[in-house]
Design an enzyme around this catalytic site. Sequence first.
Site, PDB file in Angstrom:
ATOM      1  N   ASN A 208      58.814  44.064   0.325  1.00 19.61           N
ATOM      2  CA  ASN A 208      59.909  43.293   0.901  1.00 19.61           C
ATOM      3  C   ASN A 208      61.081  43.298  -0.073  1.00 19.61           C
ATOM      4  OD1 ASN A 208      59.591  40.921  -0.948  1.00 19.61           O
ATOM      5  ND2 ASN A 208      57.615  40.777   0.096  1.00 19.61           N
ATOM      6  N   LYS A 286      47.959  61.440  -0.713  1.00 17.77           N
ATOM      7  CA  LYS A 286      49.208  61.312   0.026  1.00 17.77           C
ATOM      8  C   LYS A 286      49.016  61.778   1.468  1.00 17.77           C
ATOM      9  CE  LYS A 286      54.004  62.848   0.204  1.00 17.77           C
ATOM     10  NZ  LYS A 286      55.039  63.721  -0.376  1.00 17.77           N
ATOM     11  N   PRO A 303      45.029  37.421   1.374  1.00 12.33           N
ATOM     12  CA  PRO A 303      44.681  36.017   1.113  1.00 12.33           C
ATOM     13  C   PRO A 303      45.931  35.144   1.137  1.00 12.33           C
ATOM     14  CG  PRO A 303      44.439  37.366  -0.873  1.00 12.33           C
ATOM     15  CD  PRO A 303      44.662  38.305   0.252  1.00 12.33           C
ATOM     16  N   LYS A 341      50.168  24.534   5.553  1.00  6.72           N
ATOM     17  CA  LYS A 341      49.625  25.022   4.280  1.00  6.72           C
ATOM     18  C   LYS A 341      48.978  23.912   3.461  1.00  6.72           C
ATOM     19  CE  LYS A 341      51.427  29.221   4.786  1.00  6.72           C
ATOM     20  NZ  LYS A 341      50.648  30.464   4.891  1.00  6.72           N
TER      21      LYS A 341
END
Length: 397
Positions: A208, A286, A303, A341
């Site tokens: 990200n 690859k 996780p 959470k």
Amino acid sequence: MLASRRILLIIGGGIAAYKSLDLIRRLKERGATVTPVLTRAGSEFVRPLSVSALAGQKVFQDLFDLTDEAEMGHIELSRSADLLVIAPGTADLMAKMAQGHADDLASTLLLATDTPVLVAPAMNVRMWDHPATQRNVKMLKEDGVRFVGPNEGDMACGEYGPGRMAEPLEIVAAIEAYLADGPLAGRRILVTSGPTHEPIDPVRYIANRSSGAQGTAIATALSALGAEVVFVTGPADVPPPEGVLVVPVQTAQEMYEAVKAALPVDAGVFAAAVADWRVASASDRKLKKTKDGLPDLSFAENPDILATVSKMKKNRPGLVVGFAAETDDVLNHATAKRKRKGCDWIVANDVSPATGIMGGSENDVTLITADGSEDWPRLSKTQVAKRLAQKIAEALA
């Protein structure tokens, strides 16, 4: 910050002992008084005359020095300092500390002291990874001993991995943080930061846009307030902060294991942008283009580090702070995330492309707690970090 501070430096036996000479010089530059204790093994790597000349002090080596011991010198040495620093901290010295041995001057000083102790480990990677060493490290941490390093890198023996002694300036920064008179002095805080990289094959990965800048700024701000910071970071764009224990990782699973190993802590700040998914079976070669079309990638869930730590019955930090990077309906999504959470606080921000926040130098956050939400103005990430660190200090007071 170290002016008039008294450091008792124990130099263990190992090739990294040469760094202790530079460490003495750096501490002296900052106004500290350094009293050196050279172990018998340490004297095989650095000479007493060199140590004494740099420290401007007598070098202590022998437990049974008749002049000193007539005045119970080893007791006085162990208690007159502001901090005992062991650099390099060998496997043997740490084993003696953990088991309470006192068969030479260094180990006797460490057993007789009520002064805080900081260890900079240095040893072969296999010695560091050995279960006996890790048991000793765990025991020492539980006894309140702090650590700086070891770093990862090439060894004098030709191997590579964790075991290199932290660099002198890193040790100086850790000493300054330890002796800081801030509101978080004596507190141990975990910070996660950066992205994670989830491999597809040896060349490609899923990631990200997180730069790691906000997590790095938070770790720096907490350390400046006197906290001992364990900084678990993915492959970030920004360099890690100085004066904290840096634990580099690549994947979400590695971050999860590093977080568990860092516990217990007084607070955990989970600023990392952890990938939710990974490729279930990453290729060890690859992947090639073929006439059969696109490869078929199946995914597995990573996780959930924040939820796992928040819901722990044992070793749960007293304060758990999560982050919510959202692109729409930020307040509602983040509020729901805090409840789902199980964390105490959520720092929510809008990372939609128009904001320029993801990877940028500023942040625009809302702090969400059980008592409601608090909007902060758009600030630099450094200012956000300082504000959050102060809030954490107030919560832990």
